[in-house]
Write a protein that holds these residues in place. Structure first.
Motif, mmCIF file in Angstrom:
data_model
loop_
_atom_site.group_PDB
_atom_site.id
_atom_site.type_symbol
_atom_site.label_atom_id
_atom_site.label_comp_id
_atom_site.label_asym_id
_atom_site.label_seq_id
_atom_site.Cartn_x
_atom_site.Cartn_y
_atom_site.Cartn_z
ATOM 1 N N ALA A 112 6.121 0.232 -0.195
ATOM 2 C CA ALA A 112 5.296 0.896 0.814
ATOM 3 C C ALA A 112 4.599 2.129 0.251
ATOM 4 O O ALA A 112 3.538 2.536 0.734
ATOM 5 N N GLU A 113 5.201 2.741 -0.782
ATOM 6 C CA GLU A 113 4.618 3.934 -1.389
ATOM 7 C C GLU A 113 3.419 3.611 -2.277
ATOM 8 O O GLU A 113 2.529 4.443 -2.445
ATOM 9 N N VAL A 114 3.385 2.388 -2.835
ATOM 10 C CA VAL A 114 2.359 2.079 -3.832
ATOM 11 C C VAL A 114 1.359 1.019 -3.376
ATOM 12 O O VAL A 114 0.348 0.799 -4.049
ATOM 13 N N LEU A 115 1.616 0.359 -2.257
ATOM 14 C CA LEU A 115 0.718 -0.687 -1.795
ATOM 15 C C LEU A 115 0.301 -0.439 -0.358
ATOM 16 O O LEU A 115 1.126 -0.056 0.485
ATOM 17 N N PRO A 116 -0.972 -0.670 -0.037
ATOM 18 C CA PRO A 116 -1.393 -0.562 1.365
ATOM 19 C C PRO A 116 -0.744 -1.662 2.200
ATOM 20 O O PRO A 116 -0.418 -2.739 1.692
ATOM 21 N N ALA A 117 -0.569 -1.395 3.470
ATOM 22 C CA ALA A 117 0.138 -2.329 4.357
ATOM 23 C C ALA A 117 -0.541 -3.690 4.424
ATOM 24 O O ALA A 117 0.129 -4.721 4.535
ATOM 25 N N GLU A 118 -1.885 -3.721 4.313
ATOM 26 C CA GLU A 118 -2.597 -4.999 4.449
ATOM 27 C C GLU A 118 -2.354 -5.938 3.272
ATOM 28 O O GLU A 118 -2.694 -7.118 3.337
ATOM 29 N N LEU A 119 -1.794 -5.446 2.178
ATOM 30 C CA LEU A 119 -1.487 -6.307 1.035
ATOM 31 C C LEU A 119 -0.029 -6.760 1.017
ATOM 32 O O LEU A 119 0.389 -7.483 0.123
ATOM 33 N N GLN A 120 0.737 -6.333 2.000
ATOM 34 C CA GLN A 120 2.147 -6.714 2.074
ATOM 35 C C GLN A 120 2.339 -7.850 3.077
ATOM 36 O O GLN A 120 1.647 -7.910 4.093
ATOM 37 N N VAL A 121 3.262 -8.732 2.760
ATOM 38 C CA VAL A 121 3.568 -9.840 3.669
ATOM 39 C C VAL A 121 4.065 -9.276 5.002
ATOM 40 O O VAL A 121 4.911 -8.374 5.011
ATOM 41 N N PRO A 122 3.551 -9.777 6.118
ATOM 42 C CA PRO A 122 4.032 -9.289 7.420
ATOM 43 C C PRO A 122 5.539 -9.498 7.556
ATOM 44 O O PRO A 122 6.067 -10.545 7.175
#
Length: 230
Positions: free
Chosen positions: A46-56
């Motif tokens: 969460a510190e290094v990636l925007p939320a839209e690039l993370q699997v829901p």
């Protein structure tokens, strides 16, 4: 990749064919996270990636919350969910109880049309079942696929005896039988198929049990199968 365009950045086409999603983070700037708990790995991600690039994902505290998340995911077109233990490390290259895939399970009562002789430890048993659904228009059976999964040694023995007693003809590897045995099959869904005449094929079919209480006339129809959708 150095110099590669950012597919999610300014100027990216609205119809980009691919989009990257990250579901975990195992290593960052020399720090190995394999043995860290999932909660810690997610916090770092969460510190290094925007939320839209993370699997829901959704954190659930009760079985009812898990069931609601599953229903929502399937309703939005996903095949299912993966339930993960928040305190577990990453099990590289193997499966364990920390991750459990949950998919919808549909069941069908289908007719055994034929069976193929097994190989290896199943040598001498009729193992791979050919499965058919009723066609109410023609009165015949339409093949939807095959399965050898879900069969215990005891069931293989019984199945072989029953199918040989119903044999009508055979080839080198297959015994064709009188279509009178009904078997309950679990599937994860259907897929379009040009291989089978019904236009659909079973996905991840496995045997649950035989249905001696049902005749071939009680088996599911092709329309019932197609109603599950693809």
């Amino acid at each position: 990749m150095s110099g590669a365009p950012d597919p999610t950045g300014p100027g990216a086409p609205d119809t980009a064919p691919l989009r990257v999603y990250f579901f975990d983070l195992l290593h960052l700037d020399g720090r190995d996270l394999l043995d860290s708990a999932l909660t810690e790995r997610l916090a770092v991600m969460a510190e290094v990636l925007p939320a839209e690039l993370q699997v829901p994902r959704r954190r659930c505290e009760t079985v009812d919350e898990v069931a609601a998340a599953f229903t929502d995911a399937v309703g939005r077109g996903f095949e299912g969910i993966v339930v993960k233990n928040l305190h577990a490390p990453y099990a590289a290259g193997r499966r364990d109880a920390a991750w459990v895939k949950v998919k919808p399970r549909h069941t069908l009562d289908l007719v055994v049309i034929a069976a193929e002789w097994g190989h290896g430890r199943r040598q001498g048993w009729l193992s791979n079942l050919h499965l058919g659904a009723r066609d109410p228009v023609t009165g015949g059976l339409v093949m939807l696929g095959k399965t050898f999964k879900g069969l215990t040694d005891q069931l293989l023995t019984w199945q072989t005896e029953q199918l040989l007693a119903r044999e009508v003809r055979r080839t080198a590897g297959t015994v064709y039988v009188e279509p009178s045995l009904v078997v309950e099959i679990a599937i994860d869904g259907l897929q379009a198929s040009t291989r089978y005449p019904g236009g659909v094929a079973l996905r991840f079919a496995r045997v649950l049990r035989y249905r001696p209480d049902k005749s071939a006339a009680d088996a599911d129809t092709l329309e019932t199968v197609r109603a599950l959708g693809i």
